[in-house]
Design an enzyme around this catalytic site. Sequence first.
Site, PDB file in Angstrom:
ATOM      1  CG  HIS A  82      -1.947  -1.211   1.347  1.00  0.00           C
ATOM      2  ND1 HIS A  82      -1.180  -2.377   1.500  1.00  0.00           N
ATOM      3  CD2 HIS A  82      -3.382  -1.327   1.310  1.00  0.00           C
ATOM      4  CE1 HIS A  82      -2.339  -3.367   1.662  1.00  0.00           C
ATOM      5  NE2 HIS A  82      -3.452  -2.904   1.361  1.00  0.00           N
ATOM      6  CG  HIS A 100     -29.120 -12.028  27.171  1.00  0.00           C
ATOM      7  ND1 HIS A 100     -29.804 -11.361  25.954  1.00  0.00           N
ATOM      8  CD2 HIS A 100     -28.568 -11.065  27.815  1.00  0.00           C
ATOM      9  CE1 HIS A 100     -29.808 -10.222  26.058  1.00  0.00           C
ATOM     10  NE2 HIS A 100     -29.091  -9.835  27.014  1.00  0.00           N
ATOM     11  CB  ILE A 149      -8.782   8.080  -0.922  1.00  0.00           C
ATOM     12  CG1 ILE A 149      -8.513   9.360  -1.990  1.00  0.00           C
ATOM     13  CG2 ILE A 149      -8.465   6.829  -1.802  1.00  0.00           C
ATOM     14  CD1 ILE A 149      -9.735   9.353  -2.872  1.00  0.00           C
ATOM     15  CG  ASN A 168      -6.251   9.506   2.215  1.00  0.00           C
ATOM     16  OD1 ASN A 168      -7.174   8.946   2.297  1.00  0.00           O
ATOM     17  ND2 ASN A 168      -5.167   8.893   2.698  1.00  0.00           N
ATOM     18  CG  PHE A 219     -22.930  -9.530  25.264  1.00  0.00           C
ATOM     19  CD1 PHE A 219     -23.731 -10.080  24.064  1.00  0.00           C
ATOM     20  CD2 PHE A 219     -23.470  -9.157  26.232  1.00  0.00           C
ATOM     21  CE1 PHE A 219     -25.321  -9.834  24.148  1.00  0.00           C
ATOM     22  CE2 PHE A 219     -24.825  -8.937  26.582  1.00  0.00           C
ATOM     23  CZ  PHE A 219     -25.820  -9.301  25.546  1.00  0.00           C
ATOM     24  CG  HIS A 229     -24.671 -14.631  33.094  1.00  0.00           C
ATOM     25  ND1 HIS A 229     -23.901 -14.148  33.917  1.00  0.00           N
ATOM     26  CD2 HIS A 229     -25.926 -14.091  33.463  1.00  0.00           C
ATOM     27  CE1 HIS A 229     -24.370 -13.239  34.968  1.00  0.00           C
ATOM     28  NE2 HIS A 229     -25.627 -13.368  34.526  1.00  0.00           N
ATOM     29  CG  LEU A 283      -8.575  -0.522   8.678  1.00  0.00           C
ATOM     30  CD1 LEU A 283      -9.236   0.330   7.569  1.00  0.00           C
ATOM     31  CD2 LEU A 283      -7.378   0.215   9.011  1.00  0.00           C
ATOM     32  CG  ASP A 316     -31.850 -12.127  30.589  1.00  0.00           C
ATOM     33  OD1 ASP A 316     -32.809 -11.553  30.709  1.00  0.00           O
ATOM     34  OD2 ASP A 316     -30.775 -11.942  31.107  1.00  0.00           O
ATOM     35  CG  HIS A 347      -5.862   1.844  -0.284  1.00  0.00           C
ATOM     36  ND1 HIS A 347      -6.039   2.647   0.711  1.00  0.00           N
ATOM     37  CD2 HIS A 347      -6.141   0.808  -0.156  1.00  0.00           C
ATOM     38  CE1 HIS A 347      -6.142   1.852   1.684  1.00  0.00           C
ATOM     39  NE2 HIS A 347      -6.307   0.701   1.185  1.00  0.00           N
ATOM     40  N   GLY A 364      -3.708  -3.688  11.714  1.00  0.00           N
ATOM     41  CA  GLY A 364      -3.935  -3.997  10.173  1.00  0.00           C
ATOM     42  C   GLY A 364      -5.455  -3.995  10.480  1.00  0.00           C
ATOM     43  CD  GLU A 366     -20.569  -5.424  24.984  1.00  0.00           C
ATOM     44  OE1 GLU A 366     -21.521  -5.306  25.549  1.00  0.00           O
ATOM     45  OE2 GLU A 366     -20.535  -4.403  24.026  1.00  0.00           O
TER      46      GLU A 366
END
Length: 668
Positions: free
Chosen positions: A30, A475, A191, A189, A439, A463, A120, A471, A265, A118, A413
């Site tokens: 890149h 959950h 882009i 930039n 979660f 849990h 993002l 729940d 890019h 890497g 989280e």
Amino acid sequence: MVSTVSVEQLSINALRTLSIDMIEKANSGHPGLPMGAAPMAYVLWTEFMKHNPKNPKWFNRDRFVLSAGHGSALLYSLLHLSGYHVTMDDLKNFRQFGSKTPGHPEVHHTDGVEATTGPLGQGISMAVGMAMAECFLAAKYNREGLKIVDHYTYALVGDGDLMEGISHEAASLAGHLKLGKLVVLYDSNDISLDGDLSLTNSDNVQKRFEALGWQVLRVEDGNDLNAIRHAIKAAKSNTDQPTLIEIKTVIGYGSPNKAGSSKSHGAPLGKDESKLTKEFYHWDYPEFEVPEEVYADFNEKIIESGKAAEEKWEKEFTEYKEKYVEEAIEFQTAINGELPNGWDKDLPVFTPGETVATRASSGKVLNAIVKKVPNLIGGSADLFESNKNYMVGQGDFCPENYSGRNIWFGVREFAMGAALNGMALHGGVKVQGATFFVFSDYLKPAIRLSALMNVPVTYVFTHDSIAVGEDGPTHQPIEQLAGLRAIPNLSVIRPADANEVQAAWRLALESKDQPTVLVLTRQNLPTLEGTAKNAYEGVKRGAYIISKGKKEVPDALVIATGSEVQLAIRAQEVLIESGISVDVVSMPSWDRFEQQDEAYKESVLPSTVKPRLAIEMGSPFGWKKYVGEKGAVLGINTFGASGNGNKLIEEYGFTVENVVNKVKELLK
């Protein structure tokens, strides 16, 4: 050869052209970011960052995280010119198998790289964690006139980083915590990989970050070195807010046909375009050649100043050790990643018959540990009351008390996981974070990076099954155990009782190069016979015979984890009445069991015993390896349901009667 440009500009162009050469030789990479962001990186590294390339692990160095990790060629060029152990041959081997310069930066792999980036958004979020660790340690150990912890965290981000949801979570947390020693340079930039940013995004980044409590500065021209200097100075002078410096750049700057376009890019410029670009830079040197003036420039501005900064710190720390003996010993132990002597001597031991949920016993063990391990810090994603990982009497980490050890992460989280990674990478702290097991999906990419980076983060997930109850299926975790077990270098432990919990915590804290996941129950479980004595070695080895049958060679094996172990033992008692002898195996950690030698594995799961039943309130995926072709798995292949937890356990077949019948079926 005499250059017609200033030494500064020559150095910046060296960063650009080295990056171009690396990518061209690899035919992969890149180039756009390095070409556009080289000026800001040069100013930051040579004039503001406090670091010593000759001792990359000096503790009081500033940290730099390239969140936009696809621009790794820029980072490797910086490391090489700055005097880190990244050679010209390493640059020439960019993106090649086994090289020190992989496609995206990898911590512990390349000298001077602070974090694996890497994916993002995770880089800026780990930078938030690094800044949090600096705040905590500074508040805990600094004394009047002796600031032994005093450094900044810098990150370089791109448009893609700031689109990722995790960046919103992390930026919100950083603003709330007023992390004034966090400075983020935004390579703005306009882009992204697919084309103009306007195709996908029209956020007002300035207003967003200001609303999150950040100071936001703007540099209109990414080649204006004085403007960049002024902005970084202003950022460092504001210690009450984190700072985002938006620097407008041209991606692929200097390329006549690809600058300002997504074409630069993620693909090499090509031979002809590279030649034209170098002509634009007035760069007349052969590929991978750097003029001596550039090396001299970096040497003067970085290596000499870095050496002086560390020497000054060493003198201060020597004085600190003389004045504050106990604190210095504690601090040195912490930054060495060691545990204090006797840290595990007074942990609670639970007696047979004592009934307690593993989330609750986890809380008791944690609160015993925290009294002996002063650098243990952590928190919960808005679930302290449920996760039971609040450290009583240790204060809350907040702008008014950065020495507090309980972090209120809020419903963030993913940012929690990334921040924990950043704190662990920073060093000087042991970290733990908690949420509901279901979660864990929200932060799985951060868990994966923990494992990839070899950082000993402890994840507390409570849990853990359909026993969550009312729940309902949203959950109730089903596939999460199988998913986490598939991650290399991640230790997943699902304890059967309170003593296995104690063992799991000990193993998690003792780890130096591997993250640990603790999978804990909401419902109460009995403390089992023999675990006070056998749990540590048993959990350490991943599996052990927790209840031996009446025969030396059993008729069958029943293997279980977590809350299902006590069910297996109850079924064992009924089977004995029918003249059937089974050994019950507690198998809290597959990954730990796999590390054992064949002799131990055979002693726990003898190959001569073919009838085997595995019991786990989750997906049966993967259990075939342990039960064999003639064995069976009592698991769950559907989602859960809403209802009383005990009723659900019964409805899904986790009863003594069903276990007994399944064992008898195997023996027919």
